[in-house]
Design an enzyme around this catalytic site. Sequence first.
Site, PDB file in Angstrom:
ATOM      1  N   HIS A 107      77.922   0.445  68.133  1.00 37.84           N
ATOM      2  CA  HIS A 107      77.454  -0.238  69.335  1.00 37.84           C
ATOM      3  C   HIS A 107      76.327   0.544  70.012  1.00 37.84           C
ATOM      4  CE1 HIS A 107      81.247  -2.919  70.192  1.00 37.84           C
ATOM      5  NE2 HIS A 107      80.634  -3.227  69.065  1.00 37.84           N
ATOM      6  N   GLN A 116      71.118  -0.148  60.488  1.00 37.72           N
ATOM      7  CA  GLN A 116      71.313   1.298  60.567  1.00 37.72           C
ATOM      8  C   GLN A 116      70.989   1.950  59.224  1.00 37.72           C
ATOM      9  OE1 GLN A 116      73.843  -0.850  61.719  1.00 37.72           O
ATOM     10  NE2 GLN A 116      73.394  -0.557  63.889  1.00 37.72           N
ATOM     11  N   TYR A 117      70.298   3.091  59.299  1.00 34.31           N
ATOM     12  CA  TYR A 117      69.963   3.871  58.109  1.00 34.31           C
ATOM     13  C   TYR A 117      70.311   5.337  58.367  1.00 34.31           C
ATOM     14  CZ  TYR A 117      67.276  -0.296  56.939  1.00 34.31           C
ATOM     15  OH  TYR A 117      66.910  -1.597  56.676  1.00 34.31           O
ATOM     16  N   SER A 118      70.981   5.946  57.404  1.00 39.34           N
ATOM     17  CA  SER A 118      71.324   7.364  57.533  1.00 39.34           C
ATOM     18  C   SER A 118      70.064   8.211  57.551  1.00 39.34           C
ATOM     19  CB  SER A 118      72.202   7.811  56.357  1.00 39.34           C
ATOM     20  OG  SER A 118      73.457   7.169  56.392  1.00 39.34           O
ATOM     21  N   VAL A 172      80.566   3.332  56.276  1.00 40.00           N
ATOM     22  CA  VAL A 172      80.288   1.996  55.765  1.00 40.00           C
ATOM     23  C   VAL A 172      78.935   1.559  56.301  1.00 40.00           C
ATOM     24  CG1 VAL A 172      80.997  -0.427  55.795  1.00 40.00           C
ATOM     25  CG2 VAL A 172      82.721   1.367  55.619  1.00 40.00           C
ATOM     26  N   GLY A 179      74.640   5.226  49.059  1.00 36.65           N
ATOM     27  CA  GLY A 179      75.620   5.941  49.873  1.00 36.65           C
ATOM     28  C   GLY A 179      75.476   7.450  49.855  1.00 36.65           C
ATOM     29  N   TYR A 197      73.223   8.453  61.603  1.00 37.28           N
ATOM     30  CA  TYR A 197      72.277   7.405  61.257  1.00 37.28           C
ATOM     31  C   TYR A 197      71.484   7.002  62.497  1.00 37.28           C
ATOM     32  CZ  TYR A 197      76.209   4.691  63.117  1.00 37.28           C
ATOM     33  OH  TYR A 197      77.238   4.230  63.905  1.00 37.28           O
ATOM     34  N   GLU A 236      81.163   4.897  74.559  1.00 39.48           N
ATOM     35  CA  GLU A 236      79.728   4.591  74.516  1.00 39.48           C
ATOM     36  C   GLU A 236      78.986   5.246  75.675  1.00 39.48           C
ATOM     37  OE1 GLU A 236      79.890   0.318  74.246  1.00 39.48           O
ATOM     38  OE2 GLU A 236      81.020   0.501  72.366  1.00 39.48           O
ATOM     39  N   TYR A 240      80.471  -6.727  77.597  1.00 37.60           N
ATOM     40  CA  TYR A 240      81.893  -6.914  77.299  1.00 37.60           C
ATOM     41  C   TYR A 240      82.495  -8.045  78.135  1.00 37.60           C
ATOM     42  CZ  TYR A 240      82.024  -2.794  74.344  1.00 37.60           C
ATOM     43  OH  TYR A 240      81.809  -1.902  73.316  1.00 37.60           O
TER      44      TYR A 240
END
Length: 395
Positions: free
Chosen positions: A88, A207-209, A384, A274, A191, A140, A98
């Site tokens: 998030h 998202q990218y590591s 993941v 991965g 990431y 968060e 929320y």
Amino acid sequence: MLSEQAVPVVRATLPTVAGALDRITERFYARLFDAHPELLRDLFNRGNQANGEQRRALAGSLAAFAGALLDRPDARPDALVNRIAHKHASLGVTSEQYKTVHEHLSAAITEVLGDAVTPELARAWDEVYWLMANALIAVESRLYQEAGTAEGEVWRTLRIAARREETHDTVSFLLEQPDGSVPGAFRPGQYVGVRVLLPDGARQTRQYSLSSAPGLPHWRITVKRADGDPAGEVSSWLLAHTRAGEFLEVSAPFGDLVLPEGDGPLLLASAGIGSTPFLAMLGRLAATGSTRRVVVVHADRSPAAHAHAGELRRHVDALPHGSLHLWYEEPGGTEARAGRVDVRALDLPEGLTAYLCGPLPFMRAVRGDLLALGTDPADVHYEVFGPDLWLGAEG
């Protein structure tokens, strides 16, 4: 902790609600996007909505959270909460959102369950939702503070210092501040979100590591082309349209699968793209002269498909107690084994901490083998790419 009044209601109705959660979350997202189409356009991953993975992940996390409240009333399911909160934060989710989610989720529960929704059930499941939501909001908030940003204000503009073709379908990008300086610190394994403006006007984020170790002159992300539309629309756009000298919107670093402190033995097991978070971990271990026992396992289609293969080997070779074990579907005359990874064939150290990253079937198989060998489930961690369909499905 659930109130005394809510506990018996949630316990009695959990099978009913859990059994209907897939329909509830499907109706929830339909309501949410009808009322707020900008959320699908600019916040939620359209690919994960199209294939149903986000719906299933939400259903699994809600059921898992409710079950944890019943099974362990004095403990918060931190692993589940932290995993979701980091994702998030990388999207810039705010606490105000929320309330919007609650409005449409409550309405979806009523629509799907109909007369089964008594006032007692509605109040009890409101408790479940707000316990989970407030736990996420708290984590968060801490993440935003640690990142030095206001709530949701995670984005910065970075310049692509270089573009490198790694394989036929994988490209790495070196990122820097517009003035050429390093974007900032991060923990190996984290990431970033990358947000792009697509031809239809949507701003989509993936998202990218960070695939190189902290302390280097640039951040690096490694992007593999993903087939399908909209599943692979951001990665495909990055590979087709971005060049050195151009700019990207990039979030602050987040992610809870990070290199652990100490000198205990590690297993880093990856498949395909991965391997990227582990490259950062191994780079840090090599740079600091670590003497930890590190067993590295990687599976891929072939030597040509293995992005950063030479770098992976160099990092492992730099570790005095490191070992590399490769499995390729098509070994092509290399020393790699053929077929699926079998960690049972390896000489694994006692008391290891295992980190897994790759397709879910790969991680399930490796985790199962590790548990069969006696590894404590608490010592097996995973990352993941995309919605976490494992939340609630595994202990």
